[in-house]
Design an enzyme around this catalytic site. Sequence first.
Site, PDB file in Angstrom:
ATOM      1  N   ARG A 109      31.627   6.378  -9.389  1.00 45.86           N
ATOM      2  CA  ARG A 109      31.353   7.108 -10.630  1.00 45.86           C
ATOM      3  C   ARG A 109      32.369   8.229 -10.856  1.00 45.86           C
ATOM      4  O   ARG A 109      32.788   8.489 -11.979  1.00 45.86           O
ATOM      5  CB  ARG A 109      29.932   7.683 -10.595  1.00 45.86           C
ATOM      6  CG  ARG A 109      28.836   6.641 -10.756  1.00 45.86           C
ATOM      7  CD  ARG A 109      28.984   5.870 -12.041  1.00 45.86           C
ATOM      8  NE  ARG A 109      27.962   4.845 -12.181  1.00 45.86           N
ATOM      9  CZ  ARG A 109      27.962   3.905 -13.108  1.00 45.86           C
ATOM     10  NH1 ARG A 109      28.944   3.860 -13.984  1.00 45.86           N
ATOM     11  NH2 ARG A 109      27.003   3.014 -13.172  1.00 45.86           N
ATOM     12  N   ASP A 114      21.456  -5.771 -13.065  1.00 41.32           N
ATOM     13  CA  ASP A 114      22.771  -5.155 -13.273  1.00 41.32           C
ATOM     14  C   ASP A 114      23.884  -6.193 -13.140  1.00 41.32           C
ATOM     15  O   ASP A 114      23.725  -7.220 -12.464  1.00 41.32           O
ATOM     16  CB  ASP A 114      23.006  -4.039 -12.258  1.00 41.32           C
ATOM     17  CG  ASP A 114      22.246  -2.769 -12.610  1.00 41.32           C
ATOM     18  OD1 ASP A 114      21.942  -2.571 -13.792  1.00 41.32           O
ATOM     19  OD2 ASP A 114      21.956  -1.988 -11.691  1.00 41.32           O
ATOM     20  N   MET A 115      25.012  -5.896 -13.760  1.00 40.57           N
ATOM     21  CA  MET A 115      26.196  -6.744 -13.639  1.00 40.57           C
ATOM     22  C   MET A 115      27.176  -6.083 -12.690  1.00 40.57           C
ATOM     23  O   MET A 115      27.419  -4.871 -12.765  1.00 40.57           O
ATOM     24  CB  MET A 115      26.852  -6.954 -15.008  1.00 40.57           C
ATOM     25  CG  MET A 115      27.974  -7.976 -14.993  1.00 40.57           C
ATOM     26  SD  MET A 115      27.462  -9.637 -14.492  1.00 40.57           S
ATOM     27  CE  MET A 115      26.501 -10.160 -15.925  1.00 40.57           C
ATOM     28  N   ARG A 130      21.739  -4.615 -21.651  1.00 44.93           N
ATOM     29  CA  ARG A 130      22.373  -3.305 -21.585  1.00 44.93           C
ATOM     30  C   ARG A 130      23.857  -3.553 -21.810  1.00 44.93           C
ATOM     31  O   ARG A 130      24.455  -4.388 -21.116  1.00 44.93           O
ATOM     32  CB  ARG A 130      22.172  -2.626 -20.229  1.00 44.93           C
ATOM     33  CG  ARG A 130      22.934  -1.302 -20.109  1.00 44.93           C
ATOM     34  CD  ARG A 130      23.039  -0.804 -18.665  1.00 44.93           C
ATOM     35  NE  ARG A 130      21.732  -0.479 -18.122  1.00 44.93           N
ATOM     36  CZ  ARG A 130      21.405  -0.626 -16.834  1.00 44.93           C
ATOM     37  NH1 ARG A 130      22.286  -1.136 -15.993  1.00 44.93           N
ATOM     38  NH2 ARG A 130      20.203  -0.299 -16.415  1.00 44.93           N
TER      39      ARG A 130
END
Length: 302
Positions: free
Chosen positions: A281, A125-126, A176
């Site tokens: 989120r 992931d970044m 991604r």
Amino acid sequence: MSLFNQLVSRTIMHIPAPVVRFFAKGYIAGERLEDAVRVSRELNGRGIMTTIDVLGEFITTLDQAENFKRECLGILDTIDREKLDANLSLKPSQMGLLLDREQALANIREIVARAADLGNFVRIDMEDISCTDATLDFYRALREEFPGHVGVVLQAYLRRTPADVAALADAPMNFRLCKGIYNEPRTAAWKNQETINRSFVHILEKMLAAGAYVGIATHDEKLVFEAMRLVDEQGLKPEQYEFQMLLGVDEELRDIIVAAGHRLRVYVPYGESWLPYSRRRLKENPSIAEHALRQMLNMRKV
């Protein structure tokens, strides 16, 4: 953005944890790996792939990194044992990037090596821009050693991303592509949402034209349309790309994508560190809270 969504976005970091849990519970598998396995199996039964992630980032000790490494190795073993159509996502800061760069790379290398042995895959992931260069360096080193078993995330809102794609085009690429959620300075990231959307399409077109495998990560119907258009124009087969979505977000759009014959992977997070993930989120997509509230009100009317 509705008044309710504006309120959520501005206050979410101060809302008590039990309230956050109520609104976010449909978007996290649970606190244990068994919960992620259950959710993954349910999604697999609907023809949907998953990527499992244990929540937790920006740790403060290397002992924590060791624990997360063991957890990730256990996830890979569990996926293999349970015969799930799933892979693993992990965060470099979770592996100790901001504490000891070499140890973090060693931790991630051990995980990717296990994935390669099992015929599986790890997505790095970044995170925020303090991690970008090191994360891409890790990816470059590991894709050379374990080709086909590791990928990385690139963010459309970063001004640097087109150049990063070009710099990585000297070997097979697995990305991604997402919009990006961290609050970066304007000098580093586009701020206007329409500009970010245009950047997403521009970068996706470059990735696909360069032969990259792309996980197209979006819940934006406009971007889904643009991605389908590019896939059609380039004559890509379903195994050459996939769509990706978060657990619990716009399940109707998710089903539309699958019904159209595209492959789709759902991000399935679990763990005790659910609160910071949930707040981030909900801040990014406050409509999640609005949807949960509407569901609650509808249930009470029945």
